[in-house]
Design a protein around this motif. Structure first.
Motif, PDB file in Angstrom:
ATOM      1  N   ASP A 188       0.751  -1.306  -0.046  1.00 41.53           N
ATOM      2  CA  ASP A 188       0.005  -0.203   0.005  1.00 41.53           C
ATOM      3  C   ASP A 188       0.946   1.239  -0.004  1.00 41.53           C
ATOM      4  N   GLU A 189       0.484   2.202  -0.758  1.00 36.56           N
ATOM      5  CA  GLU A 189       1.234   3.465  -0.913  1.00 36.56           C
ATOM      6  C   GLU A 189       1.597   4.166   0.661  1.00 36.56           C
ATOM      7  N   GLY A 190       0.790   3.757   1.308  1.00 28.19           N
ATOM      8  CA  GLY A 190       0.948   4.372   2.701  1.00 28.19           C
ATOM      9  C   GLY A 190       2.036   3.909   3.542  1.00 28.19           C
ATOM     10  N   TRP A 191       2.643   2.658   2.921  1.00 27.52           N
ATOM     11  CA  TRP A 191       3.930   2.181   3.659  1.00 27.52           C
ATOM     12  C   TRP A 191       5.082   3.217   3.279  1.00 27.52           C
ATOM     13  N   TYR A 192       5.157   3.760   2.007  1.00 25.25           N
ATOM     14  CA  TYR A 192       6.143   4.890   1.869  1.00 25.25           C
ATOM     15  C   TYR A 192       5.541   5.824   1.015  1.00 25.25           C
ATOM     16  N   PRO A 193       4.744   6.752   1.458  1.00 28.43           N
ATOM     17  CA  PRO A 193       3.984   7.717   0.917  1.00 28.43           C
ATOM     18  C   PRO A 193       4.902   8.457  -0.081  1.00 28.43           C
ATOM     19  N   SER A 194       4.895   8.748  -1.518  1.00 31.52           N
ATOM     20  CA  SER A 194       5.618   9.512  -2.342  1.00 31.52           C
ATOM     21  C   SER A 194       6.317  10.730  -1.891  1.00 31.52           C
ATOM     22  N   GLU A 195       5.384  11.762  -1.274  1.00 26.65           N
ATOM     23  CA  GLU A 195       5.722  12.896  -0.848  1.00 26.65           C
ATOM     24  C   GLU A 195       6.900  12.792   0.400  1.00 26.65           C
ATOM     25  N   GLU A 196       6.673  11.604   1.127  1.00 23.36           N
ATOM     26  CA  GLU A 196       7.717  11.375   2.191  1.00 23.36           C
ATOM     27  C   GLU A 196       9.005  10.704   1.666  1.00 23.36           C
ATOM     28  N   VAL A 197       9.013   9.917   0.669  1.00 26.49           N
ATOM     29  CA  VAL A 197      10.090   9.457   0.136  1.00 26.49           C
ATOM     30  C   VAL A 197      10.823  10.786  -0.496  1.00 26.49           C
ATOM     31  N   ASN A 198      10.092  11.685  -1.039  1.00 24.85           N
ATOM     32  CA  ASN A 198      10.933  12.700  -1.680  1.00 24.85           C
ATOM     33  C   ASN A 198      11.500  13.683  -0.493  1.00 24.85           C
ATOM     34  N   GLU A 199      10.596  13.846   0.569  1.00 21.97           N
ATOM     35  CA  GLU A 199      11.358  14.568   1.863  1.00 21.97           C
ATOM     36  C   GLU A 199      12.222  13.975   2.357  1.00 21.97           C
ATOM     37  N   ARG A 200      12.151  12.655   2.743  1.00 21.31           N
ATOM     38  CA  ARG A 200      12.966  11.906   3.587  1.00 21.31           C
ATOM     39  C   ARG A 200      14.318  11.414   2.911  1.00 21.31           C
ATOM     40  N   ILE A 201      14.075  10.934   1.688  1.00 19.94           N
ATOM     41  CA  ILE A 201      15.170  10.297   0.955  1.00 19.94           C
ATOM     42  C   ILE A 201      15.711  11.095  -0.173  1.00 19.94           C
ATOM     43  N   ILE A 202      14.993  11.226  -1.052  1.00 17.36           N
ATOM     44  CA  ILE A 202      15.455  12.164  -2.426  1.00 17.36           C
ATOM     45  C   ILE A 202      16.112  13.558  -2.016  1.00 17.36           C
ATOM     46  N   GLN A 203      15.275  14.234  -1.184  1.00 19.64           N
ATOM     47  CA  GLN A 203      15.885  15.693  -0.834  1.00 19.64           C
ATOM     48  C   GLN A 203      17.245  15.650   0.166  1.00 19.64           C
ATOM     49  N   LYS A 204      17.255  14.249   0.784  1.00 15.21           N
ATOM     50  CA  LYS A 204      18.421  14.198   1.623  1.00 15.21           C
ATOM     51  C   LYS A 204      19.659  13.754   0.872  1.00 15.21           C
ATOM     52  N   GLY A 205      19.551  13.522  -0.357  1.00 16.79           N
ATOM     53  CA  GLY A 205      20.569  13.097  -1.179  1.00 16.79           C
ATOM     54  C   GLY A 205      20.952  11.697  -1.287  1.00 16.79           C
ATOM     55  N   PHE A 206      19.710  10.884  -0.913  1.00 18.82           N
ATOM     56  CA  PHE A 206      19.616   9.461  -1.021  1.00 18.82           C
ATOM     57  C   PHE A 206      19.188   8.857  -2.513  1.00 18.82           C
ATOM     58  N   THR A 207      19.797   7.742  -2.824  1.00 13.51           N
ATOM     59  CA  THR A 207      18.799   7.063  -4.176  1.00 13.51           C
ATOM     60  C   THR A 207      17.726   6.068  -3.573  1.00 13.51           C
ATOM     61  N   PRO A 208      16.394   6.107  -3.902  1.00 10.56           N
ATOM     62  CA  PRO A 208      15.485   4.972  -3.477  1.00 10.56           C
ATOM     63  C   PRO A 208      15.907   3.676  -4.373  1.00 10.56           C
ATOM     64  N   ILE A 209      15.815   2.705  -3.668  1.00 16.93           N
ATOM     65  CA  ILE A 209      15.935   1.497  -4.442  1.00 16.93           C
ATOM     66  C   ILE A 209      14.503   0.464  -3.904  1.00 16.93           C
ATOM     67  N   PHE A 210      13.644   0.421  -4.956  1.00 13.53           N
ATOM     68  CA  PHE A 210      12.365  -0.141  -4.896  1.00 13.53           C
ATOM     69  C   PHE A 210      12.771  -1.788  -5.446  1.00 13.53           C
ATOM     70  N   ILE A 211      12.322  -2.551  -4.431  1.00 10.73           N
ATOM     71  CA  ILE A 211      12.434  -4.116  -4.715  1.00 10.73           C
ATOM     72  C   ILE A 211      11.143  -4.671  -4.878  1.00 10.73           C
ATOM     73  N   LEU A 212      10.738  -4.859  -6.133  1.00  9.57           N
ATOM     74  CA  LEU A 212       9.355  -5.357  -6.557  1.00  9.57           C
ATOM     75  C   LEU A 212       9.311  -6.990  -6.455  1.00  9.57           C
ATOM     76  N   TYR A 213       8.301  -7.247  -5.368  1.00 17.70           N
ATOM     77  CA  TYR A 213       8.380  -8.814  -5.060  1.00 17.70           C
ATOM     78  C   TYR A 213       6.932  -9.255  -5.185  1.00 17.70           C
ATOM     79  N   TRP A 214       6.318  -9.038  -6.173  1.00 19.67           N
ATOM     80  CA  TRP A 214       4.910  -9.475  -6.352  1.00 19.67           C
ATOM     81  C   TRP A 214       4.665 -10.959  -6.498  1.00 19.67           C
ATOM     82  N   PHE A 215       5.250 -11.768  -6.982  1.00 21.61           N
ATOM     83  CA  PHE A 215       5.104 -13.168  -7.205  1.00 21.61           C
ATOM     84  C   PHE A 215       5.480 -14.113  -5.874  1.00 21.61           C
ATOM     85  N   GLU A 216       6.480 -13.582  -4.903  1.00 19.98           N
ATOM     86  CA  GLU A 216       6.966 -13.921  -3.590  1.00 19.98           C
ATOM     87  C   GLU A 216       7.130 -15.195  -4.145  1.00 19.98           C
ATOM     88  N   ASP A 217       6.848 -16.219  -2.762  1.00 22.78           N
ATOM     89  CA  ASP A 217       7.049 -17.628  -2.761  1.00 22.78           C
ATOM     90  C   ASP A 217       6.231 -18.382  -3.818  1.00 22.78           C
TER      91      ASP A 217
END
Length: 319
Positions: free
Chosen positions: A62-91
């Motif tokens: 759910d986007e509430g886990w990592y809201p885009s506006e928070e990712v921008n503020e907490r990660i991008i604007q702090k100089g970090f690159t976000p890595i998104f690991i997409l794991y839909w199929f799982e086990d």
């Protein structure tokens, strides 16, 4: 795409041998005074070599886990690159499961695409980690799944790569019999991606001490194999090394110290980045490694550093 091109150019021209990306897994942490962004701990602990943060996006995301506006503020604007690991199929992953559920999977990717459009700046996407199991590794049709996935996600300043699992006999430094098994599933699609990723996970709850001790050499061999075979930059998308038990804590420290010793070799082998599965222990985590799953961090759940932290700090990043 432009970002990855810059990484590749830097990789081949750099005089000092450092990683372009050093990441850690996590988003928030709890302390006595509330919930904080993980970047605050990175700053407080002077982890000056960390320049990326990884987040898992599972089937029930759910986007509430990592809201885009928070990712921008907490990660991008702090100089970090976000890595998104997409794991839909799982086990659940298998040829029949993919064929039966691919439309739901593509819907998920479209939702992720709309989310990523709201995340500013450069982004890394690691696609379908550990897909090379349950006979998917020998299925040529998986190339079509990968190509459609990239078509849906590809936009702007984003680098995308599929992630194979390193399975097989960990008693060997090289494991060509196992590593060659997944070639049919990526052979006609990998040229369209920006990089190829792999993972390494070990814990004394499942692995012998001797298997864990060989991990730095195994990373070198597998990373080098992937780079040579597929002519792509290579990313160690998540390294999970459990400190479960007194012996496990010493092993974690020993292995991370030896990663430092081999970093120049890693970069020569085509590995442009490394990401820790967790920065902080997750006490409720469950999975294949049983109790070992709770101790993949280099910080305890109470935020006290483990001995391995001092060696992790010494990994070099290209500034």
């Amino acid at each position: 795409m432009l970002y990855l091109a810059a990484i590749v150019l830097l990789f081949y021209s750099m005089a000092a041998y450092g990683f372009d990306l050093i990441g850690v897994g996590g988003y928030e942490y709890n302390s006595s005074d509330g919930v904080h962004s993980i970047t605050e701990l990175i700053y407080n602990e002077h982890l000056n070599n960390v320049n990326a943060i990884s987040m898992w996006i599972t089937r029930d995301w759910d986007e509430g886990w990592y809201p885009s506006e928070e990712v921008n503020e907490r990660i991008i604007q702090k100089g970090f690159t976000p890595i998104f690991i997409l794991y839909w199929f799982e086990d659940s992953i298998s040829k029949s499961y993919i064929q039966k559920n691919k439309n739901a999977y593509y819907d998920y990717l479209h939702r992720i695409r709309r989310y990523l459009d709201r995340v500013e700046g450069k982004k890394i996407v690691v696609l379908n980690p550990e897909f090379n199991e349950n006979r998917v590794e020998g299925w040529e049709g998986f190339n079509d799944i990968l190509l459609e996935s990239k078509k849906i996600l590809d936009h702007g300043d984003i680098a995308i790569g599929p992630c194979v699992g390193d399975f097989g006999n960990y008693g060997n430094t090289e494991d060509l019999n196992n590593w060659q098994t997944f070639d049919p599933s990526i052979v006609s699609s990998i040229s369209h991606f920006d990089f190829i990723a792999f993972q390494e996970m070990r814990a004394l709850t499942r692995n012998k001490r001797s298997e864990i001790e060989k991990l730095p050499e195994r990373i070198e061999s597998f990373g080098g194999y992937l780079h040579s075979k597929y002519k792509k930059p290579v990313f160690l998308a998540y390294l999970a090394l459990s400190s479960w038990g007194e012996e496990g804590e010493k092993l974690q420290e020993e292995v991370i110290s030896r990663l430092n010793e081999r970093q120049e070799i890693f970069t020569q082998k085509g590995i442009f980045g490394i990401n820790l599965f967790n920065l902080i222990d997750v006490p409720f985590h469950r999975g294949y490694f049983n109790e070992g799953e709770r101790f993949f961090g280099i910080y305890y759940h109470n935020l006290m550093p483990k001995p391995s932290v001092s060696f992790f700090r010494e990994l070099r990043v290209n500034k």
